[in-house]
Design a protein around this motif. Structure first.
Motif, PDB file in Angstrom:
ATOM      1  N   LYS A   1       5.809   1.724  11.161  1.00  0.00           N
ATOM      2  CA  LYS A   1       7.270   1.773  11.243  1.00  0.00           C
ATOM      3  C   LYS A   1       7.894   0.473  10.751  1.00  0.00           C
ATOM      4  O   LYS A   1       8.869   0.480  10.001  1.00  0.00           O
ATOM      5  N   SER A   2       7.330  -0.667  11.170  1.00  0.00           N
ATOM      6  CA  SER A   2       7.978  -1.912  10.758  1.00  0.00           C
ATOM      7  C   SER A   2       7.877  -2.114   9.247  1.00  0.00           C
ATOM      8  O   SER A   2       8.812  -2.606   8.624  1.00  0.00           O
ATOM      9  N   ALA A   3       6.759  -1.687   8.647  1.00  0.00           N
ATOM     10  CA  ALA A   3       6.656  -1.802   7.190  1.00  0.00           C
ATOM     11  C   ALA A   3       7.646  -0.861   6.507  1.00  0.00           C
ATOM     12  O   ALA A   3       8.318  -1.242   5.536  1.00  0.00           O
TER      13      ALA A   3
ATOM     14  N   LYS B   1       7.564  -0.202  -7.916  1.00  0.00           N
ATOM     15  CA  LYS B   1       6.150  -0.314  -7.567  1.00  0.00           C
ATOM     16  C   LYS B   1       5.856  -1.590  -6.794  1.00  0.00           C
ATOM     17  O   LYS B   1       4.888  -1.680  -6.061  1.00  0.00           O
ATOM     18  N   GLU B   2       6.718  -2.566  -6.999  1.00  0.00           N
ATOM     19  CA  GLU B   2       6.455  -3.846  -6.335  1.00  0.00           C
ATOM     20  C   GLU B   2       7.568  -4.206  -5.378  1.00  0.00           C
ATOM     21  O   GLU B   2       8.736  -3.894  -5.621  1.00  0.00           O
ATOM     22  N   PHE B   3       7.192  -4.912  -4.345  1.00  0.00           N
ATOM     23  CA  PHE B   3       8.137  -5.367  -3.353  1.00  0.00           C
ATOM     24  C   PHE B   3       8.615  -6.752  -3.782  1.00  0.00           C
ATOM     25  O   PHE B   3       7.914  -7.738  -3.622  1.00  0.00           O
TER      26      PHE B   3
ATOM     27  N   ASP C   1       3.462  12.798  -5.947  1.00  0.00           N
ATOM     28  CA  ASP C   1       4.697  13.444  -6.373  1.00  0.00           C
ATOM     29  C   ASP C   1       5.650  13.680  -5.215  1.00  0.00           C
ATOM     30  O   ASP C   1       6.851  13.579  -5.354  1.00  0.00           O
ATOM     31  N   GLY C   2       5.057  14.014  -4.090  1.00  0.00           N
ATOM     32  CA  GLY C   2       5.912  14.377  -2.956  1.00  0.00           C
ATOM     33  C   GLY C   2       5.856  13.339  -1.848  1.00  0.00           C
ATOM     34  O   GLY C   2       5.375  12.222  -2.044  1.00  0.00           O
ATOM     35  N   PRO C   3       6.399  13.698  -0.713  1.00  0.00           N
ATOM     36  CA  PRO C   3       6.377  12.794   0.441  1.00  0.00           C
ATOM     37  C   PRO C   3       4.966  12.582   0.989  1.00  0.00           C
ATOM     38  O   PRO C   3       4.078  13.394   0.748  1.00  0.00           O
ATOM     39  N   ILE C   4       4.811  11.486   1.709  1.00  0.00           N
ATOM     40  CA  ILE C   4       3.507  11.160   2.291  1.00  0.00           C
ATOM     41  C   ILE C   4       3.622  11.176   3.804  1.00  0.00           C
ATOM     42  O   ILE C   4       4.608  10.682   4.362  1.00  0.00           O
ATOM     43  N   LEU C   5       2.627  11.737   4.434  1.00  0.00           N
ATOM     44  CA  LEU C   5       2.606  11.758   5.893  1.00  0.00           C
ATOM     45  C   LEU C   5       1.672  10.632   6.361  1.00  0.00           C
ATOM     46  O   LEU C   5       0.496  10.603   6.009  1.00  0.00           O
ATOM     47  N   SER C   6       2.226   9.718   7.140  1.00  0.00           N
ATOM     48  CA  SER C   6       1.445   8.528   7.498  1.00  0.00           C
ATOM     49  C   SER C   6       0.135   8.879   8.218  1.00  0.00           C
ATOM     50  O   SER C   6      -0.892   8.254   7.983  1.00  0.00           O
ATOM     51  N   THR C   7       0.181   9.878   9.089  1.00  0.00           N
ATOM     52  CA  THR C   7      -1.033  10.209   9.826  1.00  0.00           C
ATOM     53  C   THR C   7      -2.128  10.782   8.930  1.00  0.00           C
ATOM     54  O   THR C   7      -3.299  10.724   9.266  1.00  0.00           O
ATOM     55  N   ASP C   8      -1.723  11.364   7.783  1.00  0.00           N
ATOM     56  CA  ASP C   8      -2.728  11.863   6.841  1.00  0.00           C
ATOM     57  C   ASP C   8      -3.269  10.736   5.978  1.00  0.00           C
ATOM     58  O   ASP C   8      -4.468  10.562   5.818  1.00  0.00           O
ATOM     59  N   ALA C   9      -2.316   9.939   5.427  1.00  0.00           N
ATOM     60  CA  ALA C   9      -2.716   8.939   4.447  1.00  0.00           C
ATOM     61  C   ALA C   9      -3.215   7.642   5.085  1.00  0.00           C
ATOM     62  O   ALA C   9      -4.057   6.966   4.518  1.00  0.00           O
ATOM     63  N   PHE C  10      -2.694   7.309   6.237  1.00  0.00           N
ATOM     64  CA  PHE C  10      -3.110   6.053   6.883  1.00  0.00           C
ATOM     65  C   PHE C  10      -3.431   6.284   8.360  1.00  0.00           C
ATOM     66  O   PHE C  10      -2.777   5.723   9.244  1.00  0.00           O
ATOM     67  N   PRO C  11      -4.421   7.150   8.626  1.00  0.00           N
ATOM     68  CA  PRO C  11      -4.645   7.577  10.011  1.00  0.00           C
ATOM     69  C   PRO C  11      -5.040   6.444  10.952  1.00  0.00           C
ATOM     70  O   PRO C  11      -4.777   6.530  12.145  1.00  0.00           O
TER      71      PRO C  11
ATOM     72  N   ARG D   1       0.828  -1.216   0.000  1.00  0.00           N
ATOM     73  CA  ARG D   1       0.000   0.000   0.000  1.00  0.00           C
ATOM     74  C   ARG D   1       0.858   1.259   0.000  1.00  0.00           C
ATOM     75  O   ARG D   1       0.536   2.250  -0.653  1.00  0.00           O
ATOM     76  N   PHE D   2       1.949   1.209   0.730  1.00  0.00           N
ATOM     77  CA  PHE D   2       2.847   2.374   0.761  1.00  0.00           C
ATOM     78  C   PHE D   2       3.443   2.614  -0.630  1.00  0.00           C
ATOM     79  O   PHE D   2       3.501   3.752  -1.103  1.00  0.00           O
ATOM     80  N   LEU D   3       3.908   1.534  -1.252  1.00  0.00           N
ATOM     81  CA  LEU D   3       4.528   1.680  -2.572  1.00  0.00           C
ATOM     82  C   LEU D   3       3.520   2.218  -3.572  1.00  0.00           C
ATOM     83  O   LEU D   3       3.826   3.083  -4.400  1.00  0.00           O
ATOM     84  N   ASP D   4       2.285   1.726  -3.437  1.00  0.00           N
ATOM     85  CA  ASP D   4       1.215   2.171  -4.313  1.00  0.00           C
ATOM     86  C   ASP D   4       0.957   3.660  -4.132  1.00  0.00           C
ATOM     87  O   ASP D   4       0.885   4.426  -5.104  1.00  0.00           O
TER      88      ASP D   4
END
Ligand code: PHE
Length: 535
Positions: free
Chosen positions: A35-37, A178-180, A17-27, A8-11
């Motif tokens: 963190k472990s992912a 895109k893929e792990f 385009d820019g960085p992603i904030l985990s609390t916004d995108a995956f609250p 999901r993160f890679l997707d």
């Protein structure tokens, strides 16, 4: 699941385009899982990330009610406005609820939304803005508020709580994909056969990882301390005495040392006696006697056997000096029992061996330095600091013209090699030494004086019956191996700096943790080499 998360993160990253904030995108995902992912992705350089600690504002239960339904003052205004003729103050609780009435009335009055006319409330404003509600709604949606003053005011009114949140800001790393892709850890026969070995991705070796501990034997801490002591002795020119005789006769353990046969140390309470057989044979001539010294390197054993004092003469000299006095001594003057001399005991001190070796030295008297470190036995009740068997470190020095000052000087050098620099000597009594001194060392860690040993100059009543020359003097001293081990042994080192730290001490408080059936094998296995604090 962590694997799903990485996908999901890679997707998310591939679409952004820019960085992603985990609390916004995956609250809703707990930060530990995030963190472990991210760590998994980071180890492959697929993402880079940083952790951001921040404080968020959240609404209390009461505030949630306000955000949903309006503030008490707004509710009061509405109720007053709908009553066209004015609302009786006493009817307000019925209209808006007791709580809202008591808080809301004052606030609506203060804001100028309503007025009070005797017992009637009338609307003054045409319309109002419920700011409290709007502020809380903003906080509910954004978890913060642009004006910090408003926020702190709401905190004071217990409408808002602050809470710490860790958020991760992550973006594409140098090996982003895109893929792990699963990384192989082993090259298999199948890969070679199918040719996939050339296309699969191999996991890089981690040369920093620690190997699994291998099972192996380990030296007991006491052995390690013993090794250190032996080094000190060898450095100072000592030869090791053979200590392979746990069972001694009363003669070598006591009589030859001028210990009277009535001495309390020879009691059942202090000494273990052998019951089977209880007595040794009567003494035999020298060749028999040397049989128990198979590997001796001590030089006199081969060179001067012929001139060894006749054993019968020595035996009689000892009897004489006890019973009637000899060599200028008046003796103890009691009837000496030769039978008592033959009683078998577990040696109570290694001084029995020193005595034996000095008698051998008398065959070819010359300056000599001997030491031994081995087990001795005492019939004592066992407690935290006493065992019925322990190890004794013993040394003797024979030379002409030795003085007590020389013994004190030697002790200072000897103990300095163990890191004990402050010594005190206290007059003491041993039947076989005169003068005798107890040795005290200042223990820096415990900040007090502790007894570390016993010493003295052997008496002529002990040395002359052996045939040692009248002008030969012999020092002797003894200490337990367990005591310095308990205080000096370096325990669970976590850094090399600790090795040199003077206060680094061994945590053994109970001697039974060190010796005997209660010893924890892990403790033996995991302890590093001992360091006596040498200069
Ligand atoms: N044998 C003494 C003890 O057991 C130690 C000692 C050895 C004392 C030699 C004086 C001389 O404590």
């Amino acid at each position: 699941m962590a694997t799903d998360l990485t996908a999901r993160f890679l997707d998310a990253l591939s679409q952004s385009d820019g960085p992603i904030l985990s609390t916004d995108a995956f609250p809703s995902i707990p930060s530990t899982e995030i963190k472990s992912a991210l760590d998994r992705l980071k180890s492959r350089e697929m993402v880079v990330y940083e952790a951001i600690d921040k404080e968020e504002a959240i609404l209390t239960a009461e505030a949630e009610g306000v955000a949903a339904n309006g503030s008490p003052e707004a509710k009061v205004f509405e109720a007053v406005q709908t009553a066209l003729q004015g609302l009786k103050i006493t009817d307000l609780p019925k209209a808006v609820g007791k709580e809202n009435a008591s808080i809301g009335q004052g606030k609506a009055l203060k804001a100028g939304w309503i007025t009070k006319d005797k017992d009637l409330l009338r609307a003054k404003a045409k319309s109002i803005t419920d700011t409290s509600r709007e502020q809380l709604q903003t906080i509910q949606n954004t978890r913060t508020f642009p004006d910090p003053k408003v926020l702190s005011d709401l905190k004071k009114r217990k409408l808002v709580k602050m809470q710490k949140v860790i958020s991760y800001k992550f973006s594409k790393g140098p090996k982003f994909a895109k893929e792990f892709v699963k990384e192989e850890t082993d090259l298999t026969a199948d890969m070679l056969a199918s040719g996939t070995w050339s296309t699969v991705k191999f996991k890089p070796y981690n040369f920093k990882s620690l190997g699994a501990p291998t099972m192996s034997g380990a030296l007991h801490p006491l052995n390690k301390v013993r090794h250190e002591f032996r080094q000190i002795f060898f450095e100072m020119g000592f030869e090791e005495m053979p200590t392979n005789r746990y069972v001694e006769t009363g003669f070598w353990n006591f009589d030859a040392l001028f210990v009277p046969q009535q001495h309390p140390a020879r009691d059942q309470q202090d000494t273990f006696f052998i019951s089977d057989p209880p007595y040794a044979d009567t003494p035999r001539a020298d060749p028999q006697e040397t049989q128990h010294l198979p590997n001796r390197s001590l030089s006199e054993s081969t060179t001067n056997k012929a001139s060894t004092l006749d054993y019968k003469q020595y035996w009689n000299n000892v009897k004489e000096v006890h019973q009637n006095g000899k060599y200028g001594s008046i003796g103890y003057r009691y009837p000496y029992s030769e039978h008592e001399s033959l009683k078998l005991v577990l040696r109570t001190h290694t001084t029995a061996i020193s005595t034996y070796m000095l008698h051998r030295l008398a065959a070819n008297p010359r300056p000599a330095r001997y030491f031994s470190i081995d087990r001795v036995f005492r019939n004592e009740s066992v407690d935290a600091t006493h065992l019925a068997e322990f190890h004794q470190v013993e040394g003797v020095i024979a030379d002409y013209g030795l003085t007590l000052g020389g013994l004190i000087g030697f002790m200072e050098v000897f103990f300095a090699k163990m890191g004990i620099h402050k010594l005190r000597f206290k007059p003491a009594y041993n039947p076989y030494t005169e003068p005798s001194m107890e040795i005290f060392g200042f223990h820096e860690g415990l900040d007090k004086w502790v007894e570390i040993g016993n010493s003295g100059m052997f008496r002529p009543e002990m040395l002359e019956p052996m045939g040692l020359p009248k002008d030969m003097r012999v020092y002797g001293w003894g200490l337990s191996l367990e005591r310095p081990t308990m205080i000096k042994y370096v325990h669970n080192l976590s850094s090399p700096a600790e090795v040199t730290n003077k206060l680094c001490r061994y945590a053994v408080k109970n001697i039974r943790e060190l010796l005997g059936h209660k010893v924890d094998l892990n403790f033996v296995e995991s302890n590093p080499a001992v360091r006596l604090e040498k200069d």
